[in-house]
Design a protein around this motif. Structure first.
Motif, mmCIF file in Angstrom:
data_model
loop_
_atom_site.group_PDB
_atom_site.id
_atom_site.type_symbol
_atom_site.label_atom_id
_atom_site.label_comp_id
_atom_site.label_asym_id
_atom_site.label_seq_id
_atom_site.Cartn_x
_atom_site.Cartn_y
_atom_site.Cartn_z
ATOM 1 N N ASP A 25 9.252 10.591 -2.775
ATOM 2 C CA ASP A 25 10.507 9.603 -3.051
ATOM 3 C C ASP A 25 10.808 8.281 -3.215
ATOM 4 O OD1 ASP A 25 12.723 9.312 -2.800
ATOM 5 O OD2 ASP A 25 13.526 10.629 -0.876
ATOM 6 N N ALA A 26 10.518 7.999 -4.044
ATOM 7 C CA ALA A 26 10.769 6.395 -4.270
ATOM 8 C C ALA A 26 12.016 6.020 -4.425
ATOM 9 C CB ALA A 26 10.805 6.279 -6.747
ATOM 10 N N THR A 27 12.908 6.461 -3.902
ATOM 11 C CA THR A 27 14.131 5.733 -3.325
ATOM 12 C C THR A 27 13.706 4.569 -1.936
ATOM 13 O OG1 THR A 27 14.534 7.422 -1.908
ATOM 14 C CG2 THR A 27 15.140 6.994 -4.141
ATOM 15 N N LYS A 28 12.103 6.063 -0.995
ATOM 16 C CA LYS A 28 12.093 5.666 0.187
ATOM 17 C C LYS A 28 10.961 4.831 0.362
ATOM 18 C CE LYS A 28 14.966 8.021 2.524
ATOM 19 N NZ LYS A 28 15.202 9.309 1.885
ATOM 20 N N ILE A 29 10.788 4.353 -1.122
ATOM 21 C CA ILE A 29 9.627 3.309 -0.658
ATOM 22 C C ILE A 29 9.495 1.923 0.201
ATOM 23 C CG2 ILE A 29 8.263 3.665 -2.588
ATOM 24 C CD1 ILE A 29 9.577 1.613 -4.300
ATOM 25 N N ASN A 30 8.168 1.482 0.839
ATOM 26 C CA ASN A 30 8.966 0.226 1.819
ATOM 27 C C ASN A 30 8.065 -0.867 0.759
ATOM 28 O OD1 ASN A 30 9.046 -1.559 3.696
ATOM 29 N ND2 ASN A 30 8.333 -0.429 5.181
ATOM 30 N N TYR A 31 8.497 -1.306 -0.145
ATOM 31 C CA TYR A 31 8.232 -2.671 -1.234
ATOM 32 C C TYR A 31 9.062 -3.946 -0.259
ATOM 33 C CZ TYR A 31 7.125 -5.022 -4.511
ATOM 34 O OH TYR A 31 6.556 -6.699 -5.915
ATOM 35 N N ILE A 32 8.218 -4.775 -0.317
ATOM 36 C CA ILE A 32 8.098 -6.034 0.933
ATOM 37 C C ILE A 32 7.821 -7.497 -0.294
ATOM 38 C CG2 ILE A 32 7.460 -7.655 2.482
ATOM 39 C CD1 ILE A 32 6.917 -5.008 3.962
ATOM 40 N N PRO A 33 8.978 -7.571 -0.957
ATOM 41 C CA PRO A 33 8.233 -9.276 -2.070
ATOM 42 C C PRO A 33 7.992 -10.380 -0.840
ATOM 43 C CG PRO A 33 11.311 -7.706 -2.029
ATOM 44 C CD PRO A 33 10.248 -7.406 -0.709
ATOM 45 N N PHE A 34 7.253 -10.811 -1.512
ATOM 46 C CA PHE A 34 6.944 -12.193 -1.680
ATOM 47 C C PHE A 34 7.115 -13.216 -2.200
ATOM 48 C CE2 PHE A 34 4.665 -9.714 1.750
ATOM 49 C CZ PHE A 34 4.765 -10.311 2.220
ATOM 50 N N SER A 35 7.391 -14.053 -2.045
ATOM 51 C CA SER A 35 7.623 -15.367 -3.021
ATOM 52 C C SER A 35 6.453 -15.710 -4.261
ATOM 53 C CB SER A 35 7.809 -17.071 -2.323
ATOM 54 O OG SER A 35 8.671 -16.153 -0.990
ATOM 55 N N GLY A 36 5.831 -15.578 -3.468
ATOM 56 C CA GLY A 36 4.527 -16.431 -4.508
ATOM 57 C C GLY A 36 3.394 -15.348 -4.589
ATOM 58 N N GLY A 37 2.892 -15.340 -6.138
ATOM 59 C CA GLY A 37 1.214 -15.143 -5.004
ATOM 60 C C GLY A 37 0.434 -14.799 -4.063
ATOM 61 N N GLY A 38 0.601 -16.384 -3.774
ATOM 62 C CA GLY A 38 -0.574 -16.805 -2.954
ATOM 63 C C GLY A 38 0.081 -16.291 -1.664
ATOM 64 N N GLU A 39 1.837 -16.461 -1.902
ATOM 65 C CA GLU A 39 2.345 -15.470 0.003
ATOM 66 C C GLU A 39 1.578 -13.819 -0.219
ATOM 67 O OE1 GLU A 39 6.100 -16.077 1.961
ATOM 68 O OE2 GLU A 39 6.427 -17.565 0.487
ATOM 69 N N SER A 40 1.857 -13.619 -0.840
ATOM 70 C CA SER A 40 1.627 -12.133 -1.221
ATOM 71 C C SER A 40 -0.294 -11.897 -0.924
ATOM 72 C CB SER A 40 2.037 -10.937 -1.936
ATOM 73 O OG SER A 40 1.340 -10.959 -3.132
ATOM 74 N N LEU A 41 -0.964 -12.335 -1.303
ATOM 75 C CA LEU A 41 -2.338 -12.150 -1.322
ATOM 76 C C LEU A 41 -3.035 -13.012 0.460
ATOM 77 C CD1 LEU A 41 -5.043 -12.054 -2.716
ATOM 78 C CD2 LEU A 41 -4.882 -13.969 -3.209
ATOM 79 N N ALA A 42 -1.906 -13.466 0.314
ATOM 80 C CA ALA A 42 -2.952 -13.986 2.225
ATOM 81 C C ALA A 42 -1.953 -12.885 2.998
ATOM 82 C CB ALA A 42 -1.817 -15.222 2.345
ATOM 83 N N ALA A 43 -0.910 -11.594 3.126
ATOM 84 C CA ALA A 43 -0.385 -11.106 3.553
ATOM 85 C C ALA A 43 -1.446 -10.327 3.473
ATOM 86 C CB ALA A 43 0.933 -10.386 3.083
ATOM 87 N N ILE A 44 -2.122 -8.809 2.528
ATOM 88 C CA ILE A 44 -2.510 -8.497 2.041
ATOM 89 C C ILE A 44 -4.283 -9.113 3.200
ATOM 90 C CG2 ILE A 44 -4.295 -6.833 0.586
ATOM 91 C CD1 ILE A 44 -1.814 -7.834 -1.422
#
Lengths: 499, 157, 322
Positions: free
Chosen positions: C176-195
């Motif tokens: 169900d694509a409406t239920k995905i838990n997508y978390i936007p980050f401000s920049g590539g660096g921030e999302s990379l750190a989260a991963i």
């Protein structure tokens, strides 16, 4: 490889005459653009990228590092002299720095800023050399809940800028928080307070707000009172240089500023503003001259200036060790690396030690160069205040609008600048503090998105906010900081009674 | 509101409180534009609600201050100076919006501000402003290849 | 101080330019608009085009204009309104703009502008933390299908390419694509750190941005979104693992509306010439962009297909009303 040996090799690279020249061009250019509000080091590096790729990698990266540090210096010079913070990181500097300049103490203010930046920048660079791999492991462990806790700590410190009335201070803060709502919501991509104006979707630019409130508002206010309240500006009253007392009051804030700036700068979402506010609030609380705060206390310049330079060095930690660009300038430097087919990251230290250590060494050199260039210039800068008042303020307004025109030449952006100027004028007239508005705009959106990210990951479970050891510690710290002033006051009264 | 000179009756304070209340209402009204509210965790409406609530409380606080007459005494305002500076800014915005270019816009702002601060030599100030603007224009447009707004004068350079 | 800087800088610029510029024969004087602030991908594309157009002799002079704001909506509005009929104006854009225009309910539409050519594309990569129990795409697809809320995705802005990729992934895996838990980050660096810190289940980004981490073994790449494996990259495609998802972050160049057929041909010819030049190939190599040149009517058709696809996805995640 042993860090010290590698650093010596790096120094050999950075001290080559050509690279010294690049560092010099970098710091000069950086200072020049740092002076202009709205045009920061990131933009400069971006514009230079296509030109510099013909140069050799070491030279151009060294130049970029010079631009970065130079920009930080330049931003604080205008903050102190003409109350126009060139970057949001120099905001805290403007609060006390400009008061000092108006009281004829611009010389010591600039000097403590320059020496503090040098000391903190150097300490932070040493930090990169020895602590980078260790620090970055902690930095990566910082999750959204931890950032939210850090924001809570930062919010407590805002009260230091409130002046004498909490209601007025909070009013200013909430105006800032309201402005922070404008634009696209980062988590769902929907517009808030956009009123159908596409230019508003990107939100309110921090520099537009700061320059409008500080520079334009000040010009309007001084002009409006000119007939009844002649402002007398003396470029120098007392010593042009720092007195012994100034030194005594500055060195501890420098060190503490570096301690705030470097680690927070190294956090992927730390930034340069938060450590400067933390430093300002700390110095205000620790100062032996709290009555001078708001009227030009040297500690309030020394601390934040050290913090902002240390944080600039801090952002290089994740950049060099992980390839994580955590500020706009770092992102541009990353683009600079990639231009040469280099990917900063875990492998860069191993693959191109000459480059990495050359860059780190050039940070030392850029810092020293800035000190040598800036200290003799203090006398010249201060003379700027001797310009006749009409021309001085006309020049300030030209500078203030130029930054906005260059960064975003749009009617709406300029109208906002003018509107914020009127707001700044009215707030001065009715005695509302200015700084909390800008702090609200900076912290509000970050705190909101980190909180919502944390809750999104935990599927709405609020316990997640205190389950991480880092966030628990920081939140406890925030509570202590909130309660301590009251208990201390109570304790003091109790002691007085006992005596 | 800046013309209020009374010492005790602080209409200005009530106006400020009223403006804060209006701001809160605008925020609440704006919430009706949001389409997605139920994501995981907090939605985009949470923060605006908190801010609006805070503004309502602060409106009350400011009204109380106004009632007690706690606003600072204000000095008379030199309206002419304010009008000149704002006029300079409006001229700058208009010139840039209508394609008049960066240099004349900046020169006019410079001269208007200097006049607001009591100078009586508008031609001299215009020339100084022009020289300043041309120098800045050359630095940015020619050296950093940054696109500043272009009008007649800029095309000649 | 700035004068001294200026002088030094000028010397440097002149020296650098002398090395770059070859004698230009063409008479075309162009303006290339980057609908973003200096520094971003579109700006770098515009500035690279500037170099290559002049060096290849396709244009006599090229000026880059930045019109930042709202994911390119403001730049497009300027191209469509005040640029109308201007045969010497080009604008860089890409997949991100398609999404942004829909999400921002922009009054101007992309099909009002004149398509010229697609220039580059970059494949997306899906990564997980190294100690994740998820080893491959089927694992991830199964997890998303079982409970889309429990799978957190880190990526760029809401409604952007990363978000679209996550939604398409869920759809392709019959979740169900409406239920995905997508978390936007401000920049590539921030999302990379989260991963890297293991805060999220998976991350999505352009391949180039995570390349260093993947090669160093700090991230586990489980699939790239290209149709065929990327040359020199040891990561299987998502498609080859049973999830029918092919998407690339493409960048293209458009012209103003209301230009004559000859004007359009002149622009397409100039861009054609640039794309074939060694100067442009050098740029691609240096920036690590892959060539995806497609011009004229073929590009217009491609643009139409992408617009429909993005619109469907954004409706499914609720960002756009049907």
């Amino acid at each position: 490889m042993d860090a010290l040996a590698a650093l010596t090799q790096g120094l050999a690279v950075a001290l080559q005459p050509m690279n010294l020249l690049f560092a010099l061009i970098g710091v000069l250019l950086g200072t020049a653009v740092g002076v202009l509000p709205g045009i920061g080091p990131a933009l400069t590096v971006a514009l230079l990228l296509p030109i510099t790729f013909k140069l050799d990698p070491a030279g151009s990266l060294i130049m970029f590092a010079g631009i970065y540090y130079g920009g930080m210096y330049g931003g604080s010079t205008t903050a102190i002299l003409i109350n126009t913070p060139g970057e949001s990181a120099s905001l805290a500097t403007a609060i006390e720095g400009n008061k000092m300049a108006k009281a004829g103490r611009g010389g010591p203010a600039l000097a403590t800023a320059a020496i503090g930046s040098f000391a903190a920048g150097t300490l932070a660079t040493i930090g990169i050399v020895f602590l980078a791999p260790w620090l970055v492991r902690i930095a990566v462990q910082f999750g959204p809940e931890d950032y939210f806790a850090l924001m809570c700590v930062a919010f407590i410190t805002v009260s230091a800028t409130f002046g004498n009335s909490p209601v007025r201070g909070l009013t200013s803060l909430f105006i800032g928080l309201t402005l922070g709502l404008v634009g696209i919501d980062r988590l769902t991509g929907q517009a808030r307070l956009g009123f159908g104006v596409p230019e508003l979707l990107d939100g309110v630019e921090i520099t537009t707000l700061a320059v409008g409130l500080f520079a334009v508002g000040e010009a309007l206010y001084v002009a409006s009172r000119r007939l009844h309240h002649q402002e007398t500006l003396e470029p120098v009253r007392g010593s042009l240089w720092m007195t012994l007392d100034d030194w005594r009051r500055s060195w501890k804030p420098w060190l503490r500023g570096a301690l705030f700036g470097f680690p927070i700068g190294a956090l992927p979402a730390g930034g340069a503003e938060i450590p400067t506010f933390l430093s300002y609030a700390t110095e205000r609380r620790l100062s032996k001259h709290p009555e001078e705060f708001g009227k030009g206390a040297i500690e309030g310049v020394a601390g934040p200036e050290a913090a902002n330079n240390a944080s600039a060095a801090g952002t290089l930690v994740p950049l060099l060790t992980l390839g994580l660009p955590t500020s706009a300038t770092a992102a541009m430097m990353l683009a600079g690396f990639q231009q040469y087919g280099l990917n900063p990251g875990p492998l860069l230290f191993a693959e191109r030690p000459d480059l990495v250590w050359g860059l780190i060494a050039s940070l030392f050199i850029a810092n020293a160069m800035l000190l040598v260039l800036n200290l003799p210039l203090v006398g010249v800068w201060v003379r700027l205040l001797a310009i006749p008042q009409p021309w001085l303020y006309a020049g300030i307004l030209v500078f203030a609008t130029m930054g906005t025109i260059a960064a975003k030449p749009q009617v709406i952006e300029l109208t906002m600048l003018a509107a914020f100027g009127v707001l700044g004028f009215l707030m001065r007239r009715f005695d509302y503090p200015i700084a909390p508005v800008v702090i609200g705009l900076i912290l509000g959106p970050v705190a909101e998105s980190q909180l919502r990210r944390a809750l999104s990951i935990s599927l709405g479970d609020p316990l997640a906010l205190v389950q991480s050891p880092i966030s628990a510690t920081l939140l406890a710290l925030a509570v202590v900081a909130l309660i301590a002033p009251f208990t201390l006051r109570g304790l003091a009264r109790f002691k007085a009674d006992a005596d | 509101m800046s013309t209020n000179r009374a010492r005790r009756a602080d209409t200005a304070g009530f106006v400020i409180a009223g403006l804060l209340l209006a701001l809160a209402l605008v925020i609440v009204w704006d919430l009706s534009n949001l389409r997605i509210t139920s994501v995981y965790g907090l939605g985009p409406e949470a923060m605006p609600v908190v801010v609006a609530a805070g503004l309502v409380l602060l409106a009350a606080g400011n009204a109380a201050m106004a009632y007690k007459g706690e606003l600072p005494a204000r000095e008379p305002v030199d309206i002419r100076a304010i009008v000149l500076i704002l006029g300079g800014l409006v001229a700058l915005i208009a010139l840039i919006g209508l394609g008049g270019g960066f240099i004349p816009a900046t020169a006019i702002l410079f001269a208007a501000t200097a006049t607001a601060f009591g100078r009586r030599a508008i031609l001299v100030d215009l020339v100084i402003g022009l020289v300043l603007a041309v120098a800045v224009y050359l630095l940015f447009a020619k050296l950093l290849t940054l696109s500043l707004p272009v009008g007649l004068i800029e095309r000649l350079i | 101080m700035s004068q001294a800087t200026g002088w030094m800088w000028q010397t440097l610029v002149v020296a650098a330019l002398a090395a770059v510029v070859t004698p230009a024969l063409a008479q075309l004087e162009l303006r290339v608009m980057a609908p973003a602030a200096p520094g971003g991908g579109w700006d770098q594309t515009a500035r690279s085009m500037q170099q290559a157009l002049v060096a290849s002799g396709a244009a006599k002079s090229v000026q880059v204009v930045n019109v930042p704001g709202a994911g390119g909506s403001i730049g497009l509005a300027q191209l469509v309104n005040s640029g109308k009929g201007d045969g010497r104006l080009l604008m860089v854009n890409g997949l991100v703009m398609v999404g942004a225009l829909l999400a921002n309910r922009s009054p101007v539409r992309l099909d009002q502008a004149t398509p010229i050519a697609r220039l580059t594309e970059e494949s997306q990569v899906i990564v997980v933390p190294v100690n994740s129990p998820i080893k491959n795409i089927p694992d991830l697809a199964a997890a998303v299908k079982a409970n889309p809320a429990r799978v957190t995705w880190a990526g760029g802005s809401a409604g952007g390419v990363d978000h679209i990729t996550a939604a398409l992934f869920a759809k392709a895996g019959n979740a169900d694509a409406t239920k995905i838990n997508y978390i936007p980050f401000s920049g590539g660096g921030e999302s990379l750190a989260a991963i890297l810190g293991g805060k999220v289940t998976a991350g999505i980004s352009g391949y180039g941005e995570y390349e260093g981490q993947i090669k160093a073994g700090k991230l586990r790449a489980i699939g790239v979104t290209s149709a065929n494996p990327l040359p020199g990259v040891d990561v299987p495609t998502v498609k080859s693992q049973g999830i029918d998802l092919v998407i690339a972050n493409w960048r293209s160049v458009m012209a103003a509306p209301g230009i004559t057929a000859e004007q359009r041909k002149a622009l397409v010819d100039a861009v054609d010439k640039m794309a074939k030049s060694t100067a442009w190939r050098d740029v691609l190599k240096q920036k690590g962009w892959s060539d995806a040149y497609l011009s004229g009517d073929a590009f217009a058709a491609f643009l139409g297909r992408e617009q429909t696809r993005v619109r469907d996805v954004l409706i499914s995640v609720g960002l756009v009303k049907p």
